[in-house]
Structure formats: structure tokens, C-alpha cells
Design a protein around this motif. Structure first.
Motif, short mmCIF file in Angstrom:
data_model
loop_
_atom_site.label_atom_id
_atom_site.label_comp_id
_atom_site.label_asym_id
_atom_site.label_seq_id
_atom_site.Cartn_x
_atom_site.Cartn_y
_atom_site.Cartn_z
N HIS A 82 44.86 26.55 61.55
CA HIS A 82 45.28 27.52 60.52
C HIS A 82 45.27 28.92 61.15
N SER A 121 46.82 31.68 60.94
CA SER A 121 46.96 32.96 60.23
C SER A 121 45.61 33.54 59.80
N TYR A 133 44.07 37.49 59.66
CA TYR A 133 43.48 38.17 58.50
C TYR A 133 42.04 38.62 58.76
N GLU A 146 40.11 36.74 52.64
CA GLU A 146 40.14 37.12 51.22
C GLU A 146 40.39 35.92 50.31
N MET A 204 39.50 31.87 48.84
CA MET A 204 38.41 30.92 48.65
C MET A 204 38.40 29.93 49.81
N GLY A 205 39.58 29.55 50.24
CA GLY A 205 39.71 28.88 51.53
C GLY A 205 39.55 27.38 51.57
N ALA A 206 39.59 26.71 50.41
CA ALA A 206 39.42 25.26 50.40
C ALA A 206 40.47 24.58 51.28
N ASN A 207 41.69 25.04 51.16
CA ASN A 207 42.76 24.40 51.93
C ASN A 207 42.70 24.78 53.40
N ASN A 233 30.65 22.38 48.86
CA ASN A 233 30.45 23.48 47.91
C ASN A 233 29.01 23.98 47.96
N ASP A 287 37.91 29.10 40.89
CA ASP A 287 37.48 27.73 40.60
C ASP A 287 36.03 27.74 40.12
N GLY A 313 45.50 33.42 47.21
CA GLY A 313 45.54 31.96 47.29
C GLY A 313 45.14 31.26 46.00
N GLY A 314 45.29 29.95 46.01
CA GLY A 314 44.94 29.12 44.86
C GLY A 314 45.60 29.63 43.58
P1 NDP Z 1 45.41 28.68 49.52
O1 NDP Z 1 45.71 27.36 50.08
O2 NDP Z 1 46.43 29.30 48.67
O3 NDP Z 1 45.04 29.57 50.80
C1 NDP Z 1 44.98 30.90 50.85
C2 NDP Z 1 46.17 31.40 51.62
O4 NDP Z 1 46.35 32.76 51.33
C3 NDP Z 1 45.97 31.34 53.13
O5 NDP Z 1 46.25 30.09 53.63
C4 NDP Z 1 46.92 32.42 53.58
O6 NDP Z 1 48.20 31.82 53.72
C5 NDP Z 1 47.02 33.38 52.41
N1 NDP Z 1 46.40 34.70 52.68
C6 NDP Z 1 47.01 35.89 52.52
N2 NDP Z 1 46.18 36.90 52.83
C7 NDP Z 1 45.01 36.35 53.19
C8 NDP Z 1 43.76 36.89 53.61
N3 NDP Z 1 43.56 38.21 53.72
N4 NDP Z 1 42.74 36.02 53.87
C9 NDP Z 1 42.91 34.69 53.74
N5 NDP Z 1 44.09 34.13 53.37
C10 NDP Z 1 45.14 34.94 53.08
O7 NDP Z 1 44.07 28.70 48.70
P2 NDP Z 1 42.62 28.37 49.18
O8 NDP Z 1 42.58 27.71 50.52
O9 NDP Z 1 41.84 29.62 49.02
O10 NDP Z 1 42.16 27.26 48.16
C11 NDP Z 1 41.68 27.60 46.90
C12 NDP Z 1 41.97 26.46 45.94
O11 NDP Z 1 41.48 25.24 46.44
C13 NDP Z 1 41.29 26.69 44.63
O12 NDP Z 1 42.28 26.66 43.64
C14 NDP Z 1 40.36 25.48 44.49
O13 NDP Z 1 40.35 25.06 43.15
C15 NDP Z 1 40.98 24.45 45.36
N6 NDP Z 1 40.11 23.42 45.94
C16 NDP Z 1 38.73 23.44 45.84
C17 NDP Z 1 37.98 22.45 46.39
C18 NDP Z 1 36.48 22.52 46.29
O14 NDP Z 1 35.94 23.52 45.87
N7 NDP Z 1 35.75 21.49 46.69
C19 NDP Z 1 38.58 21.34 47.13
C20 NDP Z 1 40.02 21.44 47.23
C21 NDP Z 1 40.75 22.44 46.64
P3 NDP Z 1 49.21 32.19 54.91
O15 NDP Z 1 48.50 31.79 56.15
O16 NDP Z 1 50.42 31.38 54.62
O17 NDP Z 1 49.44 33.67 54.80
#
Ligand code: NDP
Length: 422
Positions: free
Chosen positions: A145, A147, A151, A178, A180-183, A211, A279, A324-325
Motif C-alpha cells: 500500500h 500511498s 501520507y 489520517e 482508520m486503516g482497516a483496508n 481491534n 466504526d 476513508g471508509g
Molecule cells: P479506506 O480503505 O477508504 O482507506 C483509506 C484510504 O484513504 C487510503 O487507502 C488512501 O487511499 C486514502 N487517504 C487519503 N489521504 C490519506 C491520509 N492522509 N492517510 C491515510 N489514507 C489516506 O478506509 P480504511 O482502510 O480506513 O478502512 C476503514 C473501514 O474499514 C471502516 O469503515 C471500517 O468499518 C472497516 N473495517 C473494519 C474492520 C475492523 O475494525 N476489524 C475490518 C474491516 C473493515 P489512496 O491510497 O487511494 O489515496
């Protein structure tokens, strides 16, 4: 035959069109045309993209806690909750906190944890490979990952841990920027898991985000002049403060009380987490795990007397996202971020815990002084009135009428409304 048709539709449910789902649900619930229309009116094509088997959108009330003073800055905090009195209490707690120096917050680390679990391999065998290759493995995780590095985040450290009964966990800690970062985490774990599988010649049992929030702890602290805890009388304020300290002690000793003590904190925390599109199950799970970290479930906050001040601190895991999310997919979540004027996740994490502390202060104060029932019931009566179909103009009359009864109930509220409408 009708039963068989219904059974078939259940089995095929995910293939049904929205119209068909609406029909099945309406038949099942024996819904009136008006009720069916309510489901349709609340449905939106955008929301339909967010979940499977979509039926409608369920709305909850949103209000603002006014005000939470944190680190010298005053915030209006959007809260989404179905429970009456939560926002009033948060605001009152915020007011008491601001009557001292306001709430001060601190974050030590904000690292999300993930784990790759192996079976029938020893810690020594895994460590032999992981420890000398840590930098290489972290860079491999980052490549999954890239990117996140841009950041300012990225994979930070690895730990190998015996879980017992032959299971070993390789723990990965990631700064998810910034988000939550699960993905982000799960894609890193997948890459790392594949690599470890090749080297160890063993398939991991699982590779998954944890978690566990012990690396995402936030502390909010406050001190309030005891005189400000009672409306009229400073001596009463001291008594209230002493009782709050006792309540805090009880929550350290007794699991039953600790559970309710923490539920009160989560009343506020969850409402902010929801308003910001985060979440709340993740926040709940980490909070309760942390509350039980030494083997006994305890209150998350502690209150003490220090001279003429009541001093409180709440430490709990908080790992939200401002990108995200659902923060990106729910329009109100973004809008609420604007109201909050919070752009970075560190501030949002801290503000959520600060709100939890204010909520806790108000709840404890009410609990040990006039009793929580009084304030609660007033709002409960409003709910009964609204549920009984009172118009906004009728609500105060119905509330007053309910108050005069020994056992106010939904039936009674309905009877009062019916009488008013005659
Ligand atoms: P996203 O998959 O949407 O990831 C965040 C994305 O935001 C990054 O991949 C990046 O994409 C983009 N981004 C833009 N600016 C920043 C920055 N400054 N810092 C970091 N990323 C940035 O969401 P999350 O990975 O945060 O996942 C959250 C969701 O996952 C929640 O809805 C949650 O419910 C769910 N979840 C929770 C689980 C758990 O708690 N056990 C398990 C599975 C899912 P790019 O690189 O394209 O710019």
C-alpha cells in the motif's frame, strides 16, 4: 403455496430487486400502504450502494454538544444518538469541565495492529527469520500500500508472540495516517502473510487486523473546582466530589458497576464516532478489551480529590479516521467534520475521548447528587409523547400530564393524546 413462495424468496433474497425486497418485507410485516411508502421515502440510491440487500435508510437524531473545551479550544461536537439526555449531559459535563481549566488531552502512539497467526511453529523459529529481516519485511508491507508512505504513515514494527497451544502471532504495527486503516492493514498483512508462508513453508491460520487498541491510547484529563459541582452551595460541591471519587472507586472494584460506568462513557463516545462516520464496533471492542486488560473488567476513567479540585482522567483506545471508509461515503460525516473544524485524526481521536470524559463527569455527578432519573424522565416523557403521536405543540402538555402520574407509560401517553385530539 404462499409459504413455499416466501421460502424461495428468502433463499434467493440477494438476487431480488429492491422492489421485490420491498414487497417481501411488506408482506412479511403486514405493512400498510403508508408504511410501505415510508420505507420507499427513506430509501436512496446512494445508500443502496453502501450495503447488501438494501431496503431503506434508517435515520437517527443528531445534536451538538455545546461546548467541549479541549486544549484551550472550544468545540461544538456533533453527536448522533437515539438516547434522550445524552447530549444534554455531554454539554453539562463540558460546561463543568470548562469551569476549571478545560480538558487536556494526550496521545502517546497511534499505531494500528494486525496479526498473522501460525500454528505448530515455535516463537524461536519465527523470530529467527523475522527479527533480522524486520526492515525488509516492513518495506514489503509498505509496498502493498505504497500511498500510505506518501501520507507520512507506513509499517512501523513487528513483534512475535506466543499465544499458547502452539499458536504464534506475528504482530504488525502500522501508522495508518489520517485513515482508520482497516483496508490498508489487511492488504499489508496479505502481502506479508504470503511472504512468511513461503519462508516458513506454512500457511497462516489467518491474517487480520486486530481491534486491540493498546497502541492507540488517548488520555483526557480535567480538573474542576469542587464548588462548581453544586449549583448553590460549595459545601455540597465537596460532598458531590467525594461521592464521585467513591463512584470511581466502585467502578474499579465491581465488574457490574464498571460495565455501567463504561456504558455511560460510550454513550458520548459512540455518538461522536457515529456522527463522524467511523466504526463504533471497533471503538467499543477496543474499549472493553482495554477495560479488562489486567484480567478484571474495570471503569475506564478515574476520579480523585486534589485540594479543592476534582481531578479526572480517562484513558482508552481511540483510532478513528478523517478520510476513508464511511467518512468518505456518508455526506453528513464530512459535513460534521466541517462543523467540528477538525482536519487531523489526532485531534478527532482526542476530542472523542474528551467528550467521553465530559459525559462521564455529568453522569457521575447526576448519579451521586439529584439522581439520574429526574433529568432522564423528563426526556423520556417527551419520547413517550412523540411516540404517542403528539404534535410538537401538544408535547409540553402531554409531558406535564405524564409527570402527574405514578406510572407513566406509552398507553397512558396515547390516551392523553387521544383526549387532546377529541
Ligand atoms: P479506506 O480503505 O477508504 O482507506 C483509506 C484510504 O484513504 C487510503 O487507502 C488512501 O487511499 C486514502 N487517504 C487519503 N489521504 C490519506 C491520509 N492522509 N492517510 C491515510 N489514507 C489516506 O478506509 P480504511 O482502510 O480506513 O478502512 C476503514 C473501514 O474499514 C471502516 O469503515 C471500517 O468499518 C472497516 N473495517 C473494519 C474492520 C475492523 O475494525 N476489524 C475490518 C474491516 C473493515 P489512496 O491510497 O487511494 O489515496
Amino acid at each position: 403455496d404462499e409459504k413455499r413462495a416466501m421460502k424461495e424468496q428468502f433463499a434467493q433474497f440477494r438476487r431480488l430487486t429492491w422492489q421485490q425486497r420491498l414487497t417481501v418485507a411488506s408482506q412479511l410485516g403486514d405493512l400498510t400502504t403508508i408504511q410501505r411508502q415510508m420505507l420507499a421515502d427513506n430509501a436512496s440510491e446512494d445508500d443502496a450502494l453502501l450495503t447488501e440487500n438494501y431496503l431503506t435508510s434508517y435515520h437517527l437524531p443528531e445534536g451538538l454538544a455545546a461546548t467541549i473545551r479541549m486544549n484551550g479550544h472550544d468545540y461544538l461536537v456533533p453527536m448522533v444518538t437515539e438516547e434522550p439526555s445524552v447530549i444534554a449531559a455531554a454539554s453539562y459535563g463540558g460546561k463543568m469541565a470548562a469551569s476549571g481549566d478545560g480538558i487536556v488531552t494526550r496521545t502517546d502512539t497511534n499505531l494500528l495492529m494486525g496479526q498473522i497467526v501460525f500454528q505448530t511453529v515455535t516463537v524461536a523459529e519465527i523470530s529467527r527469520f523475522v527479527t533480522p529481516n524486520e526492515a525488509k519485511l516492513l518495506s514489503l508491507a509498505n509496498q502493498a500500500h505504497p500511498s500510505i508512505v506518501k501520507y507520512g504513515g507506513g509499517a512501523r514494527k513487528l513483534r512475535v508472540r506466543a499465544l499458547g497451544e502452539g499458536f504464534v502471532s506475528v504482530d504488525l504495527f502500522v501508522d495508518t495516517g489520517e485513515a482508520m486503516g482497516a483496508n490498508i492493514m489487511n492488504s499489508m498483512l496479505e502481502a506479508l502473510g504470503h511472504h512468511l508462508q513461503d519462508v516458513l513453508e506454512q500457511h497462516p491460520v489467518m491474517s487480520i487486523l486486530a481491534n486491540d487498541g493498546q497502541q492507540t491510547l488517548v488520555t483526557a484529563a480535567v480538573n474542576v473546582p469542587v464548588a462548581n459541582l453544586a449549583k448553590r452551595n460549595a459545601a455540597v460541591g465537596l460532598t458531590v466530589a467525594k461521592r464521585i471519587v467513591a463512584a470511581s472507586q466502585i467502578a474499579q472494584l465491581d465488574v457490574s458497576r464498571a460495565t455501567t460506568h463504561n456504558k455511560g462513557i460510550m454513550n458520548g463516545v459512540d455518538a461522536v464516532v457515529m456522527a463522524t462516520g467511523n466504526d463504533w464496533r471497533a471503538v467499543e471492542a477496543s474499549a472493553h478489551a482495554y477495560a479488562a486488560r489486567d484480567g478484571q473488567y474495570r471503569g475506564l476513567s478515574r476520579w480523585q480529590l486534589a485540594g479543592d479540585r476534582l481531578v479526572g482522567a480517562l484513558t482508552m483506545p481511540m483510532h478513528l479516521g478523517v478520510v476513508g471508509g464511511a467518512t468518505a461515503s456518508l455526506p453528513l460525516a464530512k459535513l460534521n467534520q466541517q462543523i467540528l473544524q477538525v482536519k487531523d485524526v489526532a485531534t478527532l481521536n482526542q476530542l472523542t475521548v474528551a467528550l467521553g470524559l465530559a459525559q462521564n463527569l455529568a453522569a457521575l455527578r447526576a448519579l451521586v447528587s439529584e439522581g439520574i432519573q429526574q433529568g432522564h424522565m423528563q426526556l423520556q416523557y417527551r419520547n413517550l409523547a412523540v411516540a404517542a403521536g403528539a404534535t410538537p405543540e401538544q408535547v409540553p402538555t402531554v409531558v406535564e400530564a405524564l409527570k402527574t402520574h405514578a406510572h407513566p407509560s406509552a398507553t397512558l401517553a396515547k390516551a392523553i393524546v387521544t383526549k387532546l385530539n377529541q
